[in-house]
Design an enzyme around this catalytic site. Structure first.
Site, PDB file in Angstrom:
ATOM      1  N   TYR A  11       0.822  -1.226   0.000  1.00  0.00           N
ATOM      2  CA  TYR A  11       0.000   0.000   0.000  1.00  0.00           C
ATOM      3  C   TYR A  11       0.856   1.277   0.000  1.00  0.00           C
ATOM      4  CZ  TYR A  11      -0.326  -0.108   5.299  1.00  0.00           C
ATOM      5  OH  TYR A  11      -0.120  -0.124   6.639  1.00  0.00           O
ATOM      6  N   GLU A  12       0.219   2.367  -0.322  1.00  0.00           N
ATOM      7  CA  GLU A  12       0.917   3.642  -0.576  1.00  0.00           C
ATOM      8  C   GLU A  12       1.967   3.498  -1.675  1.00  0.00           C
ATOM      9  OE1 GLU A  12      -0.258   6.278   0.543  1.00  0.00           O
ATOM     10  OE2 GLU A  12      -1.525   5.447   2.114  1.00  0.00           O
ATOM     11  N   GLY A  13       1.700   2.641  -2.633  1.00  0.00           N
ATOM     12  CA  GLY A  13       2.641   2.427  -3.732  1.00  0.00           C
ATOM     13  C   GLY A  13       3.485   1.200  -3.478  1.00  0.00           C
TER      14      GLY A  13
END
Lengths: 593, 593
Positions: free
Chosen positions: B438-440
Site C-alpha cells: 500500500y501507498e505504492g
C-alpha cells in the site's frame, strides 16, 4: 484458481536431467518406462486437479474442527481420501507384495509434487502414512509388516509420527513419554505428544501412531528412546478392530496455515496406559524414526516446490489478466496487462527459476535414491546413496526456504488484491510458512548437512558434487554463447561452495560455534549452486531439443539464464558471510540483544 | 508479549547520527532540545506500551466488523483513540496555530515508530489523518484549513485518502469517479472507491474523505484528476455537523493481516451525489495527492521498522526463555536456552541489523526533511530537501521489504510455536505483508527512485550520497581495526551502487525495459548501501562513546559489523544482476510463462 500439473516440465526434468531411462533399466524397475511414467503422471494430474485442488480453499475456510475428542475434517476430505486410496495413490512408492505399485522414487516424486500442489493440507495425511510404512518395512517384524502395511497402503488406516512434546521439539533427548513393560510383551504408554499431524481425524477406520517413548531403565538422552506402535483402536492378528486404545486427542491447534490439516495434542495413558507394541529393539527408536524422518524430509522439500509452483501459476494468471499502467518504454498509450511490466516479469521469473531449480535438484536426488537402492553394482549403490543423503537436507531446507520467497512474491504480484484473503494468494503465503519448520527446522537440516553429510566423510561427497558441477561448466563453456555466460556464473558459485566446504571441514572441530553460525547460509549456498548446476544442465538439454518446440525450450533456456544472472550471483556474497562473518554473528551476549 | 519502546536506541540515532542538536538550532525548532525530545519520547513510550500495545492482539482476534453500513472497531479502540487525541499525539508534527505541537519530523518519527510498533492497525487512522492534514495545509484555502485542520488534530474528526478504484490501483490515470459542478461552487461526486483505510469507523464524529475524481470536461489521464473534500457528515462554516453526506461504506475487506484496521469500499453518490469541495485547482489533484502520499510513504516505511522491531523483541524474549538442545561446541551437557545456539544468534542479529539499519536511514532522512523546511539558507534547504526526496522511496520500499524478512525470521526463531496463532509471532508476519504494497508497491517506489529521483537530475543526488558514503569509509579506515574492515565492505557496496547509478542514467532512455527490470533490485541495493553507511557512522559514534556504557555500545559495534559482513556483502551480486541480468529477466513472452 485451478491448478494445472506442469507435466511437460516434470517430464523434461525426469527424462533429460534425472535420466528416467537409466532408472527404468535398474533391476526391479523394468516396468517404469517413460511411457508408464507418463500414464501415471497424467492420471495423477487428472485426480489432483479435479478432486483435490478444489478442496484447497475450502480447507482454508472450513478447517478441521475438534469436539469432545473427535476431529471432523474439512467437508469433502473424507470422500476425497476414499478416492485417493481406492486409486492406489498411497502405494505408488511401496512394495507390490503389500499392495503397493513399487514404482521408482523418480516417478513417485512428481506425483508427490502434484498432490501437495493441489492440496498441501490433505497431502500431509499420506505423507505421514508413507513415513510410518517406511519405518515398519525397515524395522518392523514380519508379523507387524503383514498386519499394518497393507491396511496403510489401502487407506483403511493411516499413520502418524509422534515425536514432539511440549519440552522436546528439535531436541529429542528431552522426550519424557514413558513405556512400561507388560508381562505379555506389550507396553503401557503414558505421556503427552504435541504437533501430531492428522493425529486424529475421520478419514480412516484406524490410526497407527508411531510413538517415541522411554522404557523405565533406558539410558538418558537420545540413546534411551524406543519406538512403539500405538493403534487408535486395538487390532487382532487378522487386523480386526477391537477396543479403543488409551490415546486421546485433547485439542487441535489454531494455526497460521495448512488449516485443514488437524494438528493434534495426543494424551497417552490417562486411563491406565495405551497399549504399545515395540518396533525393532528397545533404545533404537531414534534410528528408526530417522527412517521416517528422511522420507518425510524429502517429501516436505517437495511440498516447498509444490506450493511454489501453485503460487506461481496463480500469479501468472493474475498478471495475464490485470490491466494496469502504460508500458515504461512508451510502446503503448494504453494500459497493458501487468505481465508486460518489467518488474512483474522479474518477479514471475524469480518465482519460476527458484521453483524449477528446486524441482530439478529434488528429482535428480530422487533418481540417486533409486540407484542407491536398486543398482546391481554395490559401489554404484553406495555412491548414489551418499549423494542422495547429502542432498536430502538441501532439498528439505532450500526448497522450503525458497517457497517463502516465492509465495511472498506471489502476493506482491497481486498488489492490494494479494492481501485480500478471497484472492487466494495469501493462503500459499500462510501455508508455506510451516515448511521450513516441521520435520526439522532449516537449522536442523543445516546441522545435518554439516555434521553427518559434510564432516563425517571429510567433505568427500561435497567435493564429488563440486567436480560434477565443474564438468557441467565445461560442457556449457564448450557450447559457447549464452551457455558459456552461464558457465561463468556457475563457476563462481561452485568456487564459493568449494571454499565453504573446505572451511567447514577445517574449522568445525576447533571452532564449532563459528561454523554453525554459517550453517544455514551454507545450506542456502549449496542449494543455489546445486540448483544452478541442474539449471545449467537443463539449458544444455533444452538447446539440444530446441527445434522440437522452440517456445517451450527457449523458456527453459531463459529461465536457466535468469537463475544464473539473479540467483547464482548471490553465491560469492554468501561465502564471504560464512567464512568471514562468524565473529560479528556471535558478537552479542544474551543480555545485549 | 509486551512492547518496550527502544528509547535508548532511538536517542542514539537521533543524537549521534541525525544530529538533533543541529535540528534544534533551526529557526522555528528552538524548543526541540534533546531534553524535550527525551520527555516526548518517554511519554510516547508510556502511552503506546500501556494503552495501544495490549490492543494489538485483540485487534487481530476481534477485527473491526461491518453491519448495514456501520463499522464497529475492535473493542478498546474507540477509548484508546480518545486518549490518543486528548494527549495531542495527532498534532506532534503539525503547526501550533492549528493546535499541533510543531515538533521536528526527527522528533515525530520515533513517536510514529512507537505508535506503529504498539499497534499497526490502530496507527493507520492517525497516519491517514496526517496525510489529509498535509494536503489541506498545502493546497487548501484559508477557510478549509481553519475549518478542517483543528478538528483533525484534535481527533474529533479523522481523514482518509480515496485513490484506488477496482480498475485503478497503481495506475491513477484510470480513475473514473466523477465530479459534477453545482451552481454554488460545490461538486456532486459519483463513483466507487476501494481499499479505503479507516474509510468508515466509530472512533470519531466525522470523517474527512479526500477524494480523487474527474470533472466532466477534464483531460484524460492523470492530468484530469482533481482533489475533493467529501465529509461523511456535511459541516457548516463553524464546523457544526449537518446531514449525512451521500457516501456510504458498502463492505469492508477480509484481509491477511492488520485486521483491526477497517478497509472500506466506499460508494459515492448512490442518492443524488455526495457533496464535494474542491481542494486547490481543478486537474491538479494528483500533485496534491502526492503531498499526502509522500508523507504517508515515509510513515509506511516507519511501519516496516516498527513491526520489525516488535517481531525482534518477541523473538528475543522467546529465545531467552526456550530451553532446547545442548550447545554445538560441547560446552554443556545440558540443554541451553536457544539464544545461545549460533543459528538463532544469526537470525536475531539479522533481524536486529536490518531493523537498526532501516531505522538509522529513516531518522537521518527525517532530519533532512527538517533542514529542507527550516534551514535559514535556501541552498541548504534545497540540498536537504533533494536528499530527503531521494530517500523517501528507499525508506518506504526497503524498510517494508526488510520487514517481511524480519517477521519471517521472527516466526522461524519460535520453531513450531511460531506457526500457532496464539504465540503472536504469526501476526507480525501477516500484518507486515501489506507494507510493501500500500501507498505504492515496491515497484512503484522503485519507479519513483529511477524516474523522479535519479534521472531527473542526471544522478546528481545519488552521486552526492555516494560521496558522503565515501567520506564515512575514509573515517572508518582511519579508525583502523574493526572499523577498517567495515570500511572495505562499505566501499564494495558503494562502488556497486555507483555502477548501478551510472547504468540507470546511461540506459533508461534507450532501454527503459532493461533498466526497469532492475528497478527493485536497485532500490534494495540503495537501501543496503545507505543503511550500511549509517551503520558505519553508528559504529564510529559507538566507538567514541563506548566507555560510557560498554555493553550497549559494544552491541552497536557488533550489529554494525554484522550488517557489513552479512548484508552489505549482498551488494556486488545485486549490481551484477541489475547491470547484466535484464536480458534474461525479459526473455519470456506472455505465453511462455
Amino acid at each position: 484458481m485451478s491448478y494445472q500439473a506442469p507435466i511437460k516440465d516434470m517430464q523434461f526434468v525426469m527424462n533429460e536431467l534425472a535420466d528416467l531411462n537409466r532408472i527404468a533399466a535398474l533391476p526391479g524397475y523394468e516396468e517404469a518406462s517413460p511411457e508408464l511414467a507418463q500414464a501415471v503422471l497424467e492420471e495423477a494430474a487428472r485426480f489432483n486437479q479435479e478432486v483435490l485442488a478444489p478442496l484447497n480453499v475450502i480447507g482454508d475456510q472450513q478447517p478441521s474442527t475438534w469436539k469432545d475428542g473427535v476431529v471432523t475434517t474439512t467437508p469433502g476430505f473424507k470422500e476425497a481420501f476414499r478416492q485417493f486410496s481406492e486409486a492406489g495413490w498411497q502405494g505408488v512408492l511401496h512394495p507390490q507384495e503389500f499392495g503397493g505399485q513399487g514404482l521408482p522414487k523418480l516417478v513417485a516424486t512428481p506425483c508427490t509434487e502434484m498432490l501437495n500442489a493441489a492440496n498441501l493440507s490433505f497431502a500431509l495425511c499420506p505423507l505421514l502414512t508413507d513415513g510410518a510404512v517406511e519405518a515398519l518395512l525397515t524395522a518392523g517384524t514380519d508379523a507387524q509388516r503383514a498386519l499394518y502395511v497393507p491396511k496403510l497402503l489401502s487407506g483403511e488406516w493411516t499413520g502418524t509420527m509422534n515425536l514432539t512434546e511440549p519440552q522436546a521439539g528439535s531436541d529429542l533427548a528431552m522426550v519424557r513419554t514413558r513405556a512400561e513393560r507388560e508381562g505379555d510383551g506389550t507396553y503401557r504408554i503414558f505421556g503427552t505428544k504435541i504437533f501430531i499431524t492428522f493425529g486424529e481425524h475421520d478419514m480412516a477406520q484406524n490410526i497407527v501412531h508411531l510413538v517415541l517413548a522411554r522404557t523405565p531403565d533406558a539410558p538418558p538422552g537420545v540413546k534411551g528412546i524406543s519406538l512403539f506402535i500405538v493403534p487408535k483402536f486395538n487390532v487382532d492378528a487378522e487386523g480386526k478392530l477391537g477396543a479403543r486404545n488409551d490415546v486421546h486427542c485433547v485439542s487441535i491447534e489454531h494455526k497460521l496455515g495448512i488449516k485443514a490439516s488437524p494438528t493434534a495434542v495426543l494424551q497417552f495413558g490417562d486411563n491406565g496406559g495405551a497399549t504399545g507394541y515395540l518396533v525393532g529393539e528397545e533404545n533404537r527408536g531414534l534410528e528408526y524414526m530417522f527412517i521416517m524422518m528422511n522420507a518425510a524430509r524429502f517429501a516436505v522439500g517437495m511440498q516447498g516446490v509444490a506450493v511454489a509452483e501453485r503460487a506461481y501459476q496463480h500469479a501468472v494468471a493474475y498478471a495475464r489478466d490485470r490491466l494496469q499502467s502504460r508500458p515504461v518504454d512508451g510502446s503503448s498509450r494504453d494500459a497493458v496487462t501487468i505481465i508486460h511490466h518489467p518488474d512483474v516479469k522479474r518477479m514471475l521469473m524469480t518465482m519460476r527459476a527458484l521453483t524449477e531449480g528446486a524441482r530439478t535438484l529434488a528429482y535428480v536426488a530422487a533418481a540417486q535414491a533409486d540407484i542407491g537402492h536398486h543398482a546391481a553394482d554395490a559401489a554404484e549403490r553406495k555412491r548414489a546413496q551418499a549423494i542422495y543423503e547429502f542432498l536430502v537436507p538441501i532439498v528439505k531446507g532450500w526448497s522450503t526456504e525458497m517457497s517463502l520467497e516465492v509465495t511472498s512474491l506471489g502476493v506482491q504480484v497481486h498488489g492490494g488484491m494479494g492481501f485480500i484473503e478471497e484472492t487466494g494468494a495469501a493462503q500459499y503465503y500462510r501455508d508455506a510458512r510451516i515448511l521450513p519448520i516441521y520435520e526439522g527446522t532449516t537449522a536442523i537440516q543445516a546441522n545435518d548437512l554439516i555434521g553427518r553429510k559434510t564432516l563425517r566423510d571429510g567433505g568427500a561427497v561435497a567435493r564429488t558434487l563440486c567436480e560434477m558441477v565443474e564438468a557441467t561448466e565445461n560442457e556449457l563453456r564448450a557450447a559457447g554463447g549464452v551457455a558459456a555466460s552461464v558457465a561463468e556464473r556457475l563457476a563462481k558459485g561452485r568456487e564459493a561452495l568449494s571454499i565453504v566446504v573446505d572451511y567447514v571441514v577445517a574449522n568445525t572441530q576447533d571452532n564449532a560455534n563459528a561454523v554453525f553460525a554459517g550453517s544455514v547460509p551454507y545450506l542456502k549456498l549449496a542449494g543455489i549452486v546445486l540448483g544452478g548446476w541442474q539449471m545449467g544442465r537443463a539449458l544444455l538439454a533444452a538447446q539440444k531439443l530446441r527445434d522440437q518446440d522452440p517456445s517451450f525450450f527457449d523458456a527453459k533456456i531463459g529461465t536457466a539464464r535468469f537463475f544464473a544472472d539473479h540467483i547464482l550471483t548471490q553465491a560469492p556474497g554468501l561465502a564471504q558471510s560464512i567464512t568471514e562473518g562468524a565473529d560479528s554473528a556471535l558478537s552479542l551476549n544474551d543480555a545485549q540483544f
